[in-house]
Motif scaffolding. Structure first.
Motif, PDB file in Angstrom:
ATOM      1  N   ARG A 217       3.831  -3.417   2.791  1.00  0.00           N
ATOM      2  CA  ARG A 217       2.645  -2.597   3.008  1.00  0.00           C
ATOM      3  C   ARG A 217       1.704  -2.707   1.819  1.00  0.00           C
ATOM      4  O   ARG A 217       2.107  -3.121   0.715  1.00  0.00           O
ATOM      5  CB  ARG A 217       3.012  -1.134   3.259  1.00  0.00           C
ATOM      6  CG  ARG A 217       3.709  -0.405   2.125  1.00  0.00           C
ATOM      7  CD  ARG A 217       4.133   0.977   2.597  1.00  0.00           C
ATOM      8  NE  ARG A 217       4.863   1.756   1.608  1.00  0.00           N
ATOM      9  CZ  ARG A 217       4.322   2.696   0.845  1.00  0.00           C
ATOM     10  NH1 ARG A 217       3.030   2.979   0.949  1.00  0.00           N
ATOM     11  NH2 ARG A 217       5.051   3.378  -0.024  1.00  0.00           N
ATOM     12  N   GLU A 223       0.724   7.446  -0.130  1.00  0.00           N
ATOM     13  CA  GLU A 223       1.384   7.721   1.146  1.00  0.00           C
ATOM     14  C   GLU A 223       1.258   6.511   2.076  1.00  0.00           C
ATOM     15  O   GLU A 223       0.189   5.873   2.137  1.00  0.00           O
ATOM     16  CB  GLU A 223       0.767   8.943   1.813  1.00  0.00           C
ATOM     17  CG  GLU A 223       0.891  10.238   1.024  1.00  0.00           C
ATOM     18  CD  GLU A 223       2.305  10.805   1.011  1.00  0.00           C
ATOM     19  OE1 GLU A 223       3.225  10.172   1.564  1.00  0.00           O
ATOM     20  OE2 GLU A 223       2.473  11.901   0.438  1.00  0.00           O
ATOM     21  N   PHE A 225       0.649   6.043   5.180  1.00  0.00           N
ATOM     22  CA  PHE A 225      -0.435   5.985   6.168  1.00  0.00           C
ATOM     23  C   PHE A 225      -1.722   5.448   5.553  1.00  0.00           C
ATOM     24  O   PHE A 225      -2.549   4.843   6.243  1.00  0.00           O
ATOM     25  CB  PHE A 225      -0.664   7.351   6.820  1.00  0.00           C
ATOM     26  CG  PHE A 225      -1.272   8.399   5.933  1.00  0.00           C
ATOM     27  CD1 PHE A 225      -2.648   8.445   5.708  1.00  0.00           C
ATOM     28  CD2 PHE A 225      -0.481   9.385   5.343  1.00  0.00           C
ATOM     29  CE1 PHE A 225      -3.206   9.428   4.912  1.00  0.00           C
ATOM     30  CE2 PHE A 225      -1.042  10.364   4.546  1.00  0.00           C
ATOM     31  CZ  PHE A 225      -2.405  10.389   4.328  1.00  0.00           C
ATOM     32  N   GLU A 228      -1.719   1.746   5.658  1.00  0.00           N
ATOM     33  CA  GLU A 228      -1.851   1.309   7.052  1.00  0.00           C
ATOM     34  C   GLU A 228      -3.308   1.350   7.507  1.00  0.00           C
ATOM     35  O   GLU A 228      -3.783   0.432   8.186  1.00  0.00           O
ATOM     36  CB  GLU A 228      -0.981   2.198   7.948  1.00  0.00           C
ATOM     37  CG  GLU A 228       0.511   2.015   7.715  1.00  0.00           C
ATOM     38  CD  GLU A 228       1.349   3.081   8.392  1.00  0.00           C
ATOM     39  OE1 GLU A 228       0.752   3.918   9.128  1.00  0.00           O
ATOM     40  OE2 GLU A 228       2.582   3.091   8.212  1.00  0.00           O
ATOM     41  N   TYR A 229      -4.025   2.395   7.129  1.00  0.00           N
ATOM     42  CA  TYR A 229      -5.448   2.483   7.474  1.00  0.00           C
ATOM     43  C   TYR A 229      -6.224   1.324   6.850  1.00  0.00           C
ATOM     44  O   TYR A 229      -7.071   0.701   7.497  1.00  0.00           O
ATOM     45  CB  TYR A 229      -6.037   3.810   6.997  1.00  0.00           C
ATOM     46  CG  TYR A 229      -6.008   4.916   8.018  1.00  0.00           C
ATOM     47  CD1 TYR A 229      -7.160   5.308   8.687  1.00  0.00           C
ATOM     48  CD2 TYR A 229      -4.826   5.599   8.306  1.00  0.00           C
ATOM     49  CE1 TYR A 229      -7.141   6.345   9.618  1.00  0.00           C
ATOM     50  CE2 TYR A 229      -4.789   6.635   9.224  1.00  0.00           C
ATOM     51  CZ  TYR A 229      -5.951   6.999   9.880  1.00  0.00           C
ATOM     52  OH  TYR A 229      -5.922   8.029  10.804  1.00  0.00           O
ATOM     53  N   SER A 232      -5.397  -1.996   8.572  1.00  0.00           N
ATOM     54  CA  SER A 232      -6.044  -2.089   9.882  1.00  0.00           C
ATOM     55  C   SER A 232      -7.531  -2.417   9.745  1.00  0.00           C
ATOM     56  O   SER A 232      -8.080  -3.242  10.481  1.00  0.00           O
ATOM     57  CB  SER A 232      -5.867  -0.790  10.664  1.00  0.00           C
ATOM     58  OG  SER A 232      -4.507  -0.556  10.960  1.00  0.00           O
ATOM     59  N   GLU A 408       0.124  17.105   7.418  1.00  0.00           N
ATOM     60  CA  GLU A 408      -0.639  15.872   7.563  1.00  0.00           C
ATOM     61  C   GLU A 408      -1.382  15.903   8.896  1.00  0.00           C
ATOM     62  O   GLU A 408      -0.801  16.285   9.918  1.00  0.00           O
ATOM     63  CB  GLU A 408       0.312  14.686   7.504  1.00  0.00           C
ATOM     64  CG  GLU A 408      -0.341  13.318   7.570  1.00  0.00           C
ATOM     65  CD  GLU A 408       0.692  12.196   7.455  1.00  0.00           C
ATOM     66  OE1 GLU A 408       0.537  11.185   8.177  1.00  0.00           O
ATOM     67  OE2 GLU A 408       1.660  12.337   6.655  1.00  0.00           O
ATOM     68  N   ASP A 410      -5.192  14.267  11.159  1.00  0.00           N
ATOM     69  CA  ASP A 410      -6.405  13.461  11.176  1.00  0.00           C
ATOM     70  C   ASP A 410      -7.589  14.287  10.689  1.00  0.00           C
ATOM     71  O   ASP A 410      -7.655  15.503  10.924  1.00  0.00           O
ATOM     72  CB  ASP A 410      -6.705  12.956  12.595  1.00  0.00           C
ATOM     73  CG  ASP A 410      -5.736  11.881  13.042  1.00  0.00           C
ATOM     74  OD1 ASP A 410      -5.097  11.250  12.172  1.00  0.00           O
ATOM     75  OD2 ASP A 410      -5.604  11.684  14.267  1.00  0.00           O
ATOM     76  N   ARG A 426      -7.532  10.456   7.601  1.00  0.00           N
ATOM     77  CA  ARG A 426      -6.321  11.271   7.646  1.00  0.00           C
ATOM     78  C   ARG A 426      -6.141  11.937   6.282  1.00  0.00           C
ATOM     79  O   ARG A 426      -6.567  11.408   5.251  1.00  0.00           O
ATOM     80  CB  ARG A 426      -5.094  10.425   8.001  1.00  0.00           C
ATOM     81  CG  ARG A 426      -3.886  11.253   8.431  1.00  0.00           C
ATOM     82  CD  ARG A 426      -2.913  10.424   9.248  1.00  0.00           C
ATOM     83  NE  ARG A 426      -1.760  11.197   9.691  1.00  0.00           N
ATOM     84  CZ  ARG A 426      -1.749  11.984  10.754  1.00  0.00           C
ATOM     85  NH1 ARG A 426      -2.846  12.092  11.484  1.00  0.00           N
ATOM     86  NH2 ARG A 426      -0.675  12.653  11.106  1.00  0.00           N
TER      87      ARG A 426
END
Length: 497
Positions: A217, A223, A225, A228-229, A232, A408, A410, A426
């Motif tokens: 990652r 964190e 996420f 990941e954002y 993407s 957590e 959005d 998020r």
């Protein structure tokens, strides 16, 4: 006023200052200025390159100048009725050059030197080297410090020991932030902040970018996420990200150093090992963003009994292994928090400590300890979307022994919807259940860096959540997501009896 040199005899022929700082970056500048503020004390900064340091010319400032046009374009395209084309590369580079004072292939630091002189700090050009207790050698010149010597020499980009990589003369962050031509294809090695930001602006400026990430990652320190954002978004922008992949060997038969930010020769071939086997990539340039190493070689650490490498300090930024409370280290060199704003913070604390010791004042107050380094370090990653984090993520908090709960959700409030139609973000809080205070927060989304300071105040000030409930966010601002976080946390707790 006590004699700050503890009775030491002045060296014959040495130039004396109260404070001598090795390194003229932001951390060293702050240490010198705060150490002599409001006094008759004298200070000198010894700098071999540019006063203002890495941040001003090769890191924070130019990188943000390169990133901002892409952010503005993305925000514009997120609203109906607005048509926009890609950035004008020449205009972007001109604006970047204005911020880094670039002229004829060099950087002009005269404004930074003028600032130092106005503060009463003398600037000495050259490489400073410790030469025993309170002594610094600059070429044939000997300097002696009555109160303190501060090490603020920073770090430089590491180039992994991959066969052929160094011979290929890869770009480091200095080249990537000061690029003068856009490579058609670029391979970026790394998955951290520098790699993600460089991939963002290179892609926005038209390069075909492939990122090789050893792990699974991006941005492993925040964190999951958040990475990941960013992954993407980069993928949607056309960036190819190869996780679990690392270079095996690099070939560039026609490598040539054409100068900072210029393509360093002919095509470069990167052979890499991925989960599916060996792959081969061909590009016009390769960018190494695989960490940094301290600028301590040749600065005389051995003359005061210190090993090579990073320099350990206590919370007053005093070097732990040297007696006499005269040697300090601030910024990246002490490996506490390798961020410009944290180096400046350390410089302020260090300068206050030096001043208090020189004047025989007590060091009992909180201003004389750099405790934010341990639990309240803020950072913004200026990708698109941005990542903003402070304190500990959930995994780090648990490892540190906190009993935590997390919330957590959005970022979906009226303010974000009004800001742009395609707003995606998020937010997460890490809460110490024993004190009901925040130990960490992470936000990801467009321009969330401007939301971070509220979280930093809450973490650094140990503000109870019951008190945060009364910090009412304005409507319709994006910051209303704070209310949604608190409401979500409240609804998850057992009802009060």
């Amino acid at each position: 006023m006590p004699d700050s040199d503890s009775g030491a005899t002045a060296d014959s022929g040495a130039t004396e200052y109260d404070v001598i700082v090795l390194g003229g970056g932001p951390a060293g500048e702050n240490a010198a200025a705060y150490a002599i503020a409001g006094s008759a004390r004298t200070a000198a900064i010894v700098e071999p390159e540019k006063v203002g340091g890495e941040c001003s010319y090769w890191a924070c400032v130019p990188s943000k100048a390169l990133l901002r046009p892409g952010h503005v374009l993305g925000a514009a395209l997120g609203l109906p009725g607005i048509e926009a084309e890609g950035p004008d590369t020449a205009a972007v580079l001109r604006r970047r050059d204005e911020f880094v004072h670039a002229h004829n292939g060099d950087h002009d630091d005269s404004s930074q030197v003028d600032w130092a002189v106005q503060q009463g700090i003398e600037v000495i050009r050259g490489t400073g080297r410790l030469d025993g207790e309170r002594r610094v050698r600059v070429g044939d010149r000997i300097l002696r410090a009555r109160s303190a010597v501060v090490l603020a020499t920073g770090t430089h980009a590491a180039v992994p020991d991959v066969p052929g990589l160094r011979d290929a003369l890869p770009w480091t962050s200095r080249d990537a932030t000061n690029l003068h031509e856009i490579p058609k294809r670029v391979v970026v090695i790394g998955g951290g902040v520098v790699a993600c930001e460089a991939a963002t602006w290179l892609s926005a400026l038209g390069a075909e970018v492939t990122v090789l990430v050893r792990g699974e990652r991006l941005l492993a320190g925040v964190e999951p996420f958040a990475g990941e954002y960013v992954a993407s978004a980069l993928t949607a922008q056309g960036v190819q990200i190869l996780f679990g992949t690392q270079p095996l060997r690099v070939q560039r038969p026609q490598s040539a150093d054409h100068g900072e930010g210029r393509i360093h020769g002919g095509l470069v071939t990167v052979h890499a090992q991925g989960s599916g086997g060996e792959i081969t990539l061909v590009a016009e340039e390769i960018v190494v963003a695989a960490g940094r190493v301290p600028n301590t070689d040749g600065i005389g650490l051995e003359t005061v009994g210190l090993p090579a490498g990073y320099v350990q300090v206590d919370d007053q930024l005093t070097v732990s292994a040297v007696t006499g409370e005269w040697l300090y280290a601030v910024g990246d060199i002490n490996r506490r928090a390798a961020l410009t704003h944290m180096g400046k913070y350390q410089g302020r604390v260090c300068g206050d400590v030096i001043s208090a010791r020189a004047e025989g004042r007590s060091l009992s107050g909180p201003r004389y300890r750099a405790y934010a380094d341990h639990r309240a370090v803020p950072q913004v990653v200026f990708t698109d979307p941005e990542v903003a984090a402070v304190g500990l993520n959930a995994a780090a908090a648990r490892k540190a022994g906190y009993d935590i709960r997390t919330v957590e959700l959005d970022i979906a409030v009226a303010g974000s919807a009004l800001a742009r139609d395609d707003y995606m973000g998020r937010a997460a809080l890490v809460i110490d259940t024993a004190t009901d205070t925040l130990v960490g927060a992470t936000f990801v989304g467009p321009d969330v860096g401007e939301q971070l300071h509220a979280a930093t105040i809450a973490v650094a000030g140990r503000v109870p959540l019951d008190a945060l409930w009364h910090a009412v966010p304005a409507f319709p601002a994006i910051s209303e997501f704070w209310l949604r976080l608190l409401e979500t946390d409240r609804s998850s707790l057992p009802s009060a009896v």
